[in-house]
Design an enzyme around this catalytic site. Structure first.
Site, PDB file in Angstrom:
ATOM      1  N   ASP A 184      -9.372   7.558 -26.960  1.00 37.45           N
ATOM      2  CA  ASP A 184      -9.321   7.743 -25.518  1.00 37.45           C
ATOM      3  C   ASP A 184     -10.751   7.785 -25.002  1.00 37.45           C
ATOM      4  O   ASP A 184     -11.547   8.637 -25.422  1.00 37.45           O
ATOM      5  CB  ASP A 184      -8.588   9.033 -25.161  1.00 37.45           C
ATOM      6  CG  ASP A 184      -8.561   9.285 -23.658  1.00 37.45           C
ATOM      7  OD1 ASP A 184      -8.036   8.422 -22.926  1.00 37.45           O
ATOM      8  OD2 ASP A 184      -9.084  10.325 -23.212  1.00 37.45           O
ATOM      9  N   GLU A 268      -7.424   1.613 -25.066  1.00 41.71           N
ATOM     10  CA  GLU A 268      -6.866   1.162 -23.792  1.00 41.71           C
ATOM     11  C   GLU A 268      -7.641  -0.055 -23.291  1.00 41.71           C
ATOM     12  O   GLU A 268      -8.859  -0.143 -23.469  1.00 41.71           O
ATOM     13  CB  GLU A 268      -6.945   2.273 -22.750  1.00 41.71           C
ATOM     14  CG  GLU A 268      -5.946   3.392 -22.946  1.00 41.71           C
ATOM     15  CD  GLU A 268      -6.056   4.441 -21.866  1.00 41.71           C
ATOM     16  OE1 GLU A 268      -5.110   4.599 -21.081  1.00 41.71           O
ATOM     17  OE2 GLU A 268      -7.098   5.104 -21.825  1.00 41.71           O
ATOM     18  N   ASP A 350      -7.545  14.983 -23.387  1.00 43.23           N
ATOM     19  CA  ASP A 350      -8.104  13.824 -24.079  1.00 43.23           C
ATOM     20  C   ASP A 350      -7.466  13.602 -25.451  1.00 43.23           C
ATOM     21  O   ASP A 350      -7.152  12.463 -25.821  1.00 43.23           O
ATOM     22  CB  ASP A 350      -9.619  13.989 -24.233  1.00 43.23           C
ATOM     23  CG  ASP A 350     -10.329  14.081 -22.889  1.00 43.23           C
ATOM     24  OD1 ASP A 350      -9.793  13.520 -21.919  1.00 43.23           O
ATOM     25  OD2 ASP A 350     -11.394  14.713 -22.813  1.00 43.23           O
TER      26      ASP A 350
END
Length: 390
Positions: A184, A268, A350
Site C-alpha cells: 500500500d 495498486e 495502511d
C-alpha cells in the site's frame, strides 16, 4: 538477452569537454531546426515531414556556410537526434505524449553514439573524433565479455557529465521464493507491507527544502545574463541533483529488496498524474515518487522472473475490512486506525489496505477476477455473483 544500461560519471579533459559541448550544441541545433521545419510544414502546407525528409534537410544544412561547423562533429549524434524527434512525434500522434518541445541549452543535453561512432578497447571508451579515452569513474564493472551497443553522453544542468553504456547481457532469474506481499503506497509511510512492516518516507525534498530556498533566493537577486547568475543557477541545479540522487538511491535499494524477498508482489494501479492535480497533496505525492517506485518494480520483476500484479485503482482497499469483508461508506484520510462496525476488528489503515491488496492481487493472478468497486456491496459480496445464481 536483456538490454541493460550502466551509468557512470566521467571527467573529460579540456579538449574532450570542448568537443562534447560542441557535439551537444550541434545536436540541439539540428533537433530544434528539424522540429521547426516539421511544425512549419504542417501549419502552412498541411504537409507531414518524416525522418527521411529531415535527414535530407540535415545534408543541405551542412552545405551552408553559416552551418559549416556541423561538419566538425560526428554525424551519428545528429542523425540520432532526428530519430529521437521522429519517436517523439510518433508518441504524440499515438496519444502517449504531448507535442515535442524545443531543447534548451540550460537543460544540458545529451548525445547518442552508435557502434560506428565509438570504440571499446580493453575496457576503455573512445568517442568519435577523440584520441583519448574517457576518464570514467567505474563504480561497478560491466559483465565480462559484454560490449556496449550504444553510448549516451549527458550533461546535467548541474554541470555533471554522465555516460550510459547500453549492453546486451543475460540476467539470471532469482531462485523461487515462497513469499508473497501486498504493498500500500502512502505519504507518511512510503509503503506498508502486508507482513505488517512499514517503510518510512525519507522525504528527500523536505530535507533539502531550506537549502534549495536559500539557493533560489540568491539566484533571484542576480542580474540576468551575468556570470554570477550562471553560477547561482548551477548551485540551484546541484541542490536539485542531490534531491534526485538521494530519492533514486533509496528507491533502487527498496525495490531490489522487495523483488529478492518475494515471488509475487501486488500493488495498486494509481493514477499519479491525476492525483498531483490536488494542490494540497501534489508536493508530498511528487516527493514520494510512487510512479518511479512502481516502474522499477515492473522491470526488475521482469528481469528476475518475479510476478507483479496491479489491481484496479478503484478497489476499496482501505475501506474494506480484511477480516469479514465489510466496506465502510466513508473513511477520511485523517483516520489512520478504525474498528469494523460488523465484526469489531481493529485495523491499522495502511496494513489493512496492504492485506486487501494482496488478497485482490492473488485473485487477479489466479482467475483474473475483477475488483472494481461498483460490483461490490457494503457487506463485501459481489453483485455479479448474485446475478449468476439467478
Amino acid at each position: 538477452m536483456t538490454q541493460k544500461a550502466f551509468k557512470y560519471r566521467f571527467y573529460p579533459t579540456q579538449s574532450q569537454e570542448t568537443l562534447l559541448r560542441r557535439t551537444l550544441g550541434c545536436t540541439r541545433l539540428v533537433y530544434n531546426r528539424a522540429l521547426a521545419a516539421r511544425t512549419e510544414a504542417w501549419y502552412e502546407r498541411q504537409e507531414r515531414v518524416g525522418y527521411t525528409q529531415t535527414s535530407s534537410l540535415l545534408t543541405e544544412w551542412k552545405k551552408q556556410d553559416e552551418l559549416d561547423f556541423l561538419n566538425e562533429v560526428s554525424c551519428v549524434p545528429l542523425q540520432q537526434g532526428l530519430r529521437h524527434l521522429q519517436t517523439a512525434f510518433t508518441n504524440f500522434f499515438a496519444g502517449r505524449a504531448q507535442y515535442p518541445n524545443f531543447k534548451k541549452k540550460r537543460n544540458g543535453g545529451s548525445a547518442e553514439f552508435t557502434k560506428s561512432a565509438f570504440k571499446w578497447r580493453d575496457g576503455k571508451l573512445f568517442l568519435a573524433k577523440s584520441l583519448e579515452p574517457l576518464n570514467i569513474r567505474w563504480s561497478r564493472t560491466i559483465p565480462e565479455g559484454a560490449e556496449p551497443s550504444t553510448v549516451t553522453v549527458k550533461l546535467s544542468p548541474s554541470g555533471r557529465w554522465m555516460v550510459s553504456l547500453l549492453v546486451d547481457i543475460e540476467i539470471k532469474p532469482l531462485p523461487e521464493s515462497p513469499n508473497v506481499v501486498g504493498i500500500d503506497l502512502g505519504i507518511t509511510s512510503l509503503i506498508a507491507l502486508s507482513t505488517g512492516e512499514k517503510i518510512a518516507n525519507p522525504k528527500g525534498f523536505k530535507a533539502k527544502r531550506a537549502k534549495l530556498k536559500k539557493a533560489q533566493k540568491s539566484l533571484s537577486r542576480k542580474q540576468k545574463g551575468s556570470n554570477n547568475r550562471y553560477k547561482a543557477c548551477l548551485k540551484v541545479a546541484k541542490v536539485h541533483a542531490e534531491i534526485s540522487d538521494a530519492r533514486l538511491d533509496f528507491l533502487h535499494k527498496l525495490t531490489i529488496r522487495l523483488v529478492r524477498e518475494n515471488q509475487t508482489i501486488a500493488v495498486e494501479d494509481l493514477a499519479v498524474k491525476n492525483m498531483v492535480k490536488n494542490r494540497k497533496l501534489a508536493l508530498s505525492i511528487s516527493d514520494a515518487s510512487w510512479g518511479e517506485l512502481v516502474r522499477q518494480l515492473e522491470y526488475k520483476c521482469d528481469w528476475y522472473s518475479r510476478t507483479l500484479v496491479k489491481i484496479d485503482r478503484w478497489f476499496p482497499s482501505s475501506k474494506r475490512c480484511g477480516n469479514c469483508g465489510h466496506i465502510v461508506e466513508k473513511l477520511p484520510l485523517n483516520i489512520r486506525e478504525w474498528d469494523c462496525p460488523k465484526c469489531s476488528s481493529h485495523h491499522d489503515r495502511d496494513i489493512n489496505a496492504a492485506h486487501n491488496i494482496l488478497a485482490a492481487g492473488l485473485a487477479v493472478k489466479v482467475c483474473g477476477a475483477n475488483v472494481r468497486p461498483d460490483r461490490h456491496k457494503p457487506d463485501g459480496s459481489c453483485y455479479e455473483a448474485e446475478r449468476s445464481k439467478k
